[in-house]
Enzyme design. Structure first.
Site, short mmCIF file in Angstrom:
data_model
loop_
_atom_site.label_atom_id
_atom_site.label_comp_id
_atom_site.label_asym_id
_atom_site.label_seq_id
_atom_site.Cartn_x
_atom_site.Cartn_y
_atom_site.Cartn_z
N HIS A 280 0.83 -1.21 0.00
CA HIS A 280 0.00 0.00 0.00
C HIS A 280 0.86 1.25 0.00
O HIS A 280 1.86 1.34 0.69
CB HIS A 280 -1.03 0.00 1.13
N GLU A 326 -4.84 2.06 2.66
CA GLU A 326 -4.96 0.84 3.48
C GLU A 326 -5.15 1.21 4.94
O GLU A 326 -5.82 0.53 5.70
CB GLU A 326 -3.69 -0.01 3.32
ZN LIG Z 1 0.79 -1.36 6.32
#
Ligand SMILES: [Zn+2]
Length: 457
Positions: A280, A326
């Site tokens: 991410h 995320e």
């Molecule tokens: Zn992470």
């Protein structure tokens, strides 16, 4: 004659298997040698951390990181690179937080704190109240409104030190960060402090996502460094009516638009079979997001470079996905999963690297028994590169929902001992990542994809 034929067949079969193993072993070696010699992961991580910096969703750095990694993957030779837009939370920390506890002699002992992500602020005046320290939700419930109303609740919950894999300690304590504020507010608390979710004793407060339950009042939520958390606890032992002050000016703005950055190497034989790997791109605002998760992004991008450089033409479609958001809401993962559902392709494997750029040890997987057995049969090839375990466990937060589409999902498992020393804190910076450890992670991700691409799963 028949016996002779059978023997010939067996011999030929063994010869073919041995040859394939030798070819795979050589391919692993070429991939590893090139990454260890010419790898760009470490240099790209330096750009993400030092030229761009913290990349919280909604921030200008998030947008710069999207542009920069788009360019990187284009230059590495991906067949196509594209963006997937989605709404992302836009929370801003505001001014540096302050906190102190009033000593019995009238002094103010400063404490290192930080607001938790998504928390409301205290207002510019801050809040001051007596503190009640608890070590579990059971203790909180036992105190009830009588013991809590009008106070600040201090959740002093440590990682269980007996877990050898520190991630387990983290999973057990994240509930206090995510839900502690509302659980305490239910009994009339005016604010909450959590002991930082870290296995280390140091001066860094660790932020991270929290959320409110709309049924209860919203109260400000902060984390305290583990060392100052111990000081606070000691002070409360001496004087349980000591008052704690803290001030945060964080606020939540309307959602912004963020993007997953997706790069593809198109499959030459089975383009409708998809292997997804990624990390991410967002990070918490206090840090450069080196281990969490710049490392995962640069490791997985490296696959494109090395496959192109070595002329490895995948049979199946390989996607490198740098997920947005995320840390807060998982909107990047939701966006990619919706896309994957709609495109009607066969997702066979989705692996994330999001546990730090430390020496890899294995892969944690959510897989059917036959697929796990197949992956384990490849183990001897991985051992020279430090990976010795394919274990049933958790998958990365961004890819786990692809399980519903039939994919085997999982994540790279690096050594976990130091990850939570840095996680979501100001010391998650480029200097804390070791170049070779980072590259070993990239090698093992690329090698796993090489095998699944070649043989299917
Ligand atoms: Zn992470």
């Amino acid at each position: 004659m028949r016996k002779f034929l059978l023997l010939s067949c067996i011999c030929f079969g063994l010869y073919t298997v041995a040859n394939a193993q030798e070819a795979d072993s050589l391919a692993f070696r070429r991939i590893a040698d090139d990454i260890l010699t010419n790898g760009q992961a470490y240099g790209n991580l330096r750009i993400l951390c030092k030229q761009i910096g913290p990349r919280l969703s909604g921030s200008p750095q998030m947008v710069r990181a999207e542009k920069e990694t788009f360019r990187m993957m284009k230059e590495m030779g991906a067949d196509t690179v594209y963006l997937q837009d989605t709404k992302v939370p836009h929370w801003v920390r505001g001014e540096k937080e302050t906190a102190w506890i009033a000593g019995s002699n009238g002094s103010k002992m400063p404490l290192r704190i930080c607001a938790l992500g998504n928390s409301m602020g205290t207002g510019t005046k801050g809040i001051k109240a007596k503190v009640v320290e608890v070590h579990s939700f059971d203790e909180l419930d036992a105190l009830g409104e009588k013991g809590i109303k009008g106070r600040i609740v201090y959740f002093n919950v440590r990682f269980n030190p007996t877990h050898v894999v520190t991630t387990q300690g983290y999973f057990e304590t994240t509930q206090y960060r995510w839900t502690g504020a509302s659980k305490a507010a239910r009994y009339g608390a005016v604010g909450t402090v959590i002991r930082s979710l870290s296995s280390s004793i140091d001066d860094y407060p660790h932020t991270g996502g929290m959320g409110y339950n709309d049924s209860f009042p919203k109260v400000p939520a902060v984390a305290i460094s583990t060392r100052d958390g111990d000081l606070l606890s000691d002070e409360l032992q001496r004087n349980n009516s000591a008052e704690l002050y803290f001030r945060t000016t964080c606020t939540t703005l309307p959602d912004a638009i963020g993007h997953n950055v997706v790069a593809e190497l198109r499959g030459s034989e089975f383009p409708n079979e998809v292997i997804t790997i990624g990390g991410h791109l967002d990070s918490w605002d206090l840090a450069e997001g080196a281990h969490d998760d710049g490392a995962g992004c640069v490791q997985t991008m490296e696959l494109i470079r090395v496959f192109r450089k070595l002329g490895i033409r995948p049979k199946r479609t390989i996607r490198v996905v740098l997920f947005t958001d995320e840390e807060n809401r998982g909107s990047g993962s939701n966006r990619y999963t919706a896309f994957a559902k709609a495109e009607n392709k066969h997702h066979i494997l989705a692996i994330e690297s999001d546990a730090g750029g430390f020496t890899p040890r294995g892969f944690s997987l959510v897989a059917d028994a036959d697929k796990l057995a197949r992956l384990r049969s490849w183990m001897p090839l991985f051992i020279p590169y430090g990976v010795y375990a394919f274990e049933i466990g958790s998958a990365g937060a961004d890819v786990e929902s692809l399980r519903a589409l039939g994919a085997t999902v999982g994540e790279l498992m690096p050594d976990s001992q130091r990850y939570f020393d840095h996680h979501h804190a100001a010391n998650d910076k480029f200097e804390e990542v070791n170049k070779r450890e980072l590259e070993l992670g990239a090698i093992n991700m690329a090698n796993l994809v090489y095998m699944v691409d070649k043989y299917g799963l």
